[in-house]
Scaffold this motif. Structure first.
Motif, PDB file in Angstrom:
ATOM      1  N   GLU A 183     -50.878 -20.773 -24.484  1.00 45.42           N
ATOM      2  CA  GLU A 183     -51.916 -19.980 -25.154  1.00 45.42           C
ATOM      3  C   GLU A 183     -53.279 -20.174 -24.491  1.00 45.42           C
ATOM      4  O   GLU A 183     -54.071 -19.232 -24.425  1.00 45.42           O
ATOM      5  CB  GLU A 183     -52.012 -20.332 -26.643  1.00 45.42           C
ATOM      6  CG  GLU A 183     -53.058 -19.468 -27.340  1.00 45.42           C
ATOM      7  CD  GLU A 183     -53.016 -19.509 -28.852  1.00 45.42           C
ATOM      8  OE1 GLU A 183     -53.802 -18.784 -29.480  1.00 45.42           O
ATOM      9  OE2 GLU A 183     -52.200 -20.263 -29.420  1.00 45.42           O
ATOM     10  N   LYS A 187     -55.679 -17.094 -23.217  1.00 44.50           N
ATOM     11  CA  LYS A 187     -57.096 -16.932 -23.555  1.00 44.50           C
ATOM     12  C   LYS A 187     -57.954 -16.872 -22.299  1.00 44.50           C
ATOM     13  O   LYS A 187     -58.891 -16.066 -22.209  1.00 44.50           O
ATOM     14  CB  LYS A 187     -57.560 -18.085 -24.445  1.00 44.50           C
ATOM     15  CG  LYS A 187     -57.071 -18.008 -25.879  1.00 44.50           C
ATOM     16  CD  LYS A 187     -57.619 -19.170 -26.688  1.00 44.50           C
ATOM     17  CE  LYS A 187     -57.167 -19.092 -28.142  1.00 44.50           C
ATOM     18  NZ  LYS A 187     -57.673 -20.235 -28.941  1.00 44.50           N
ATOM     19  N   ALA A 202     -54.044 -13.386 -31.408  1.00 42.98           N
ATOM     20  CA  ALA A 202     -52.835 -14.150 -31.088  1.00 42.98           C
ATOM     21  C   ALA A 202     -51.849 -14.098 -32.243  1.00 42.98           C
ATOM     22  O   ALA A 202     -52.239 -14.211 -33.414  1.00 42.98           O
ATOM     23  CB  ALA A 202     -53.194 -15.602 -30.774  1.00 42.98           C
ATOM     24  N   ASN A 204     -48.070 -15.810 -33.323  1.00 45.35           N
ATOM     25  CA  ASN A 204     -46.930 -16.678 -33.046  1.00 45.35           C
ATOM     26  C   ASN A 204     -45.711 -16.053 -33.724  1.00 45.35           C
ATOM     27  O   ASN A 204     -45.509 -16.188 -34.932  1.00 45.35           O
ATOM     28  CB  ASN A 204     -47.171 -18.090 -33.574  1.00 45.35           C
ATOM     29  CG  ASN A 204     -46.084 -19.060 -33.133  1.00 45.35           C
ATOM     30  OD1 ASN A 204     -44.929 -18.670 -32.927  1.00 45.35           O
ATOM     31  ND2 ASN A 204     -46.435 -20.318 -32.990  1.00 45.35           N
ATOM     32  N   PHE A 245     -51.839 -11.294 -27.871  1.00 44.86           N
ATOM     33  CA  PHE A 245     -51.000 -12.342 -27.278  1.00 44.86           C
ATOM     34  C   PHE A 245     -49.821 -12.602 -28.206  1.00 44.86           C
ATOM     35  O   PHE A 245     -49.999 -13.027 -29.347  1.00 44.86           O
ATOM     36  CB  PHE A 245     -51.820 -13.618 -27.088  1.00 44.86           C
ATOM     37  CG  PHE A 245     -50.997 -14.812 -26.660  1.00 44.86           C
ATOM     38  CD1 PHE A 245     -50.200 -14.763 -25.529  1.00 44.86           C
ATOM     39  CD2 PHE A 245     -51.027 -15.988 -27.400  1.00 44.86           C
ATOM     40  CE1 PHE A 245     -49.438 -15.860 -25.134  1.00 44.86           C
ATOM     41  CE2 PHE A 245     -50.279 -17.098 -27.009  1.00 44.86           C
ATOM     42  CZ  PHE A 245     -49.486 -17.030 -25.879  1.00 44.86           C
ATOM     43  N   ASP A 247     -46.953 -14.857 -28.753  1.00 47.37           N
ATOM     44  CA  ASP A 247     -46.381 -16.146 -28.375  1.00 47.37           C
ATOM     45  C   ASP A 247     -44.940 -16.243 -28.881  1.00 47.37           C
ATOM     46  O   ASP A 247     -44.615 -15.739 -29.954  1.00 47.37           O
ATOM     47  CB  ASP A 247     -47.231 -17.271 -28.983  1.00 47.37           C
ATOM     48  CG  ASP A 247     -46.955 -18.608 -28.328  1.00 47.37           C
ATOM     49  OD1 ASP A 247     -46.218 -18.637 -27.323  1.00 47.37           O
ATOM     50  OD2 ASP A 247     -47.481 -19.628 -28.819  1.00 47.37           O
TER      51      ASP A 247
END
Length: 452
Positions: A183, A187, A202, A204, A245, A247
């Motif tokens: 992560e 960034k 972000a 997850n 993002f 993840d």
């Protein structure tokens, strides 16, 4: 305090009225004012990029709508306040739609209304400047060399790929073991790239229950399901014009993979329970600890989505493959922790350095950080010795079976240890221990396990 003058242009063919507005606004010494009596004269000076332009709607050489259009084309950040002698609602609405900040009718209260409007614009400009400055500071914080510390060839290759990724909006796929800093890399790519002043969101994927992930990503309408008491925007809408993002993308349910693929292809989403198509334009960065090619072969991941997400691959090597970087990182964590806690300068003894280099670090950089901080606390003086480095602190105890317990107690402790080790990634732990993720969720709900 503002070092840069706040520029205001006053465009009005009535000399007396323009002087009245100038006098009123000049009561604020921070304002730099200029008067113009024709559209041609004013437009020729737009290269100065005024913050505000007051526009008389009825000019002799051009009408207000034409002038507004040219202002927005030549200086889109200039806020235009239209001042008109006519109270025409339809005209006002049309001008506001075309980009005017406000529409003020000429009367005895006009100077005061203009004063308040300009003050609001000034506040908004100051706020944007503060936000831009903060984002610039964040960008500096995520300078590549500060995000990932090291000089090994493996890390130099990572820096090279990150540099390439930050120059465009290409999709980026980051791979690496848990604790390698995926992560942080995401960034850094965002805050050094073309979208650095836009949102970074972000998600997850592994941490969101299967039944909620679609709503989390794409949003939902009021009444879409029990508990949906109002409309909620999803993460893709929050990240619009910025970066999202994703993840642990390898944990995404196979049924949702098709919907994600469509979003990436069409650049639009439909909220759960809705029919409205919402355009979204977000850069995609994904990360996973899994080998997605193997997941494709097993039928757990769509091949078409895999190639859509592959983009520019960035692989983060495990700490055990980074050689002397271990010492560089350890010294960085040691100095930072000692400074933060007022413990003075510290250094590692030669034996301590050898011990640090001999370990495999299954928890990677995250584990090294914990070990070093503990060593700083345990050290009796400015030298950190070999015995201050305690690898067993992050490993299962040797006497795990020395105390007799029930099978349930053993199971609970094992699951808790794995949750702690793998950053409370429920799906990953379930896969590692070969148990159902619903079992872990149930244990958390029953307060048998502690989760973040």
């Amino acid at each position: 305090m503002h070092n840069i003058p706040f520029k205001i242009f006053i465009l009005d063919d009535d000399v007396w009225y323009s002087e009245l507005l100038e006098y009123h606004l000049s009561l604020n010494p921070d304002y730099a004012l200029k008067k113009f009596h024709s559209a041609k004269e004013c437009l020729a000076q737009l290269h100065e990029r005024p913050n505000v332009l007051t526009l008389d709607y009825s000019l002799p050489d051009k009408n207000g709508a034409e002038v507004l259009k040219k202002i927005k084309e030549q200086s889109p950040d200039t806020q235009v306040v239209v001042i008109s002698g006519q109270e025409d609602v339809a005209t006002a609405v049309d001008l506001l739609k075309k980009g005017a900040y406000d529409y003020i009718v000429k009367d005895e209260d006009t100077p005061e209304r203009l004063w308040n409007t300009v003050n609001k614009i000034r506040e908004n400009v100051s706020l944007r400047e503060e936000i831009d400055q903060l984002k610039e500071e964040i960008g500096q914080k995520y300078d590549f060399g500060k995000v990932i510390i090291g000089n090994s060839d493996a890390i130099k290759r990572v820096f090279s790929m990150m540099n390439k990724a930050s120059k465009t909006n290409i999709t980026v796929s980051i791979t690496g073991e848990t604790g390698t800093g995926k992560e942080l890399v995401a960034k850094a790519i965002h805050y050094n790239g073309p979208k650095k002043k836009s949102p970074y969101v972000a998600v997850n994927v592994a941490a969101i229950p299967r039944e909620l992930i679609e709503s989390e990503l794409f949003g939902h309408e009021k009444g879409a399901f029990t508990g949906a008491v109002s409309r909620r925007l999803g993460k893709f809408e929050e990240a619009n014009k910025g970066t999202i993002f994703l993840d642990e993308i390898g944990e995404l349910d196979i049924n949702l993979q098709a919907k994600l693929l469509r979003v990436l292809q069409e650049k639009e989403i439909t909220r759960v329970g809705g029919n409205t198509i919402v355009p979204v334009d977000a850069r995609i960065i994904v990360a996973t600890h899994k080998n997605l090619i193997e997941e494709v072969k097993k039928g757990n991941f769509r091949e078409d989505l895999y190639y859509r997400l592959l983009g520019l691959p960035v692989h983060l090597p495990p700490l055990r493959e980074r050689g002397s970087d271990i010492l560089v990182i350890a010294k960085h964590f040691m100095a930072a922790f000692a400074k933060e806690n007022g413990l003075g300068k510290k250094s590692f003894s030669p034996q301590a350095q050898e011990k640090l280099l001999s370990y495999s670090y299954p928890g990677n950089v995250r584990e090294l950080k914990a070990l070093v901080e503990l060593a700083v606390v345990l050290a009796d003086d400015e030298i950190i010795h070999e015995h201050d480095i305690n690898f067993t602190a992050s490993q299962p105890e040797k006497d795990f079976f020395s105390k007799e317990r029930t099978l349930k107690e053993y199971t609970t402790e094992i699951v808790q240890r794995f949750l702690d080790k793998y950053d409370h990634n429920v799906l990953y732990v379930a896969d590692k221990l070969d148990i159902g993720k619903s079992t872990i969720y149930r244990m958390i709900q029953n307060n048998e396990l502690i989760s973040k």
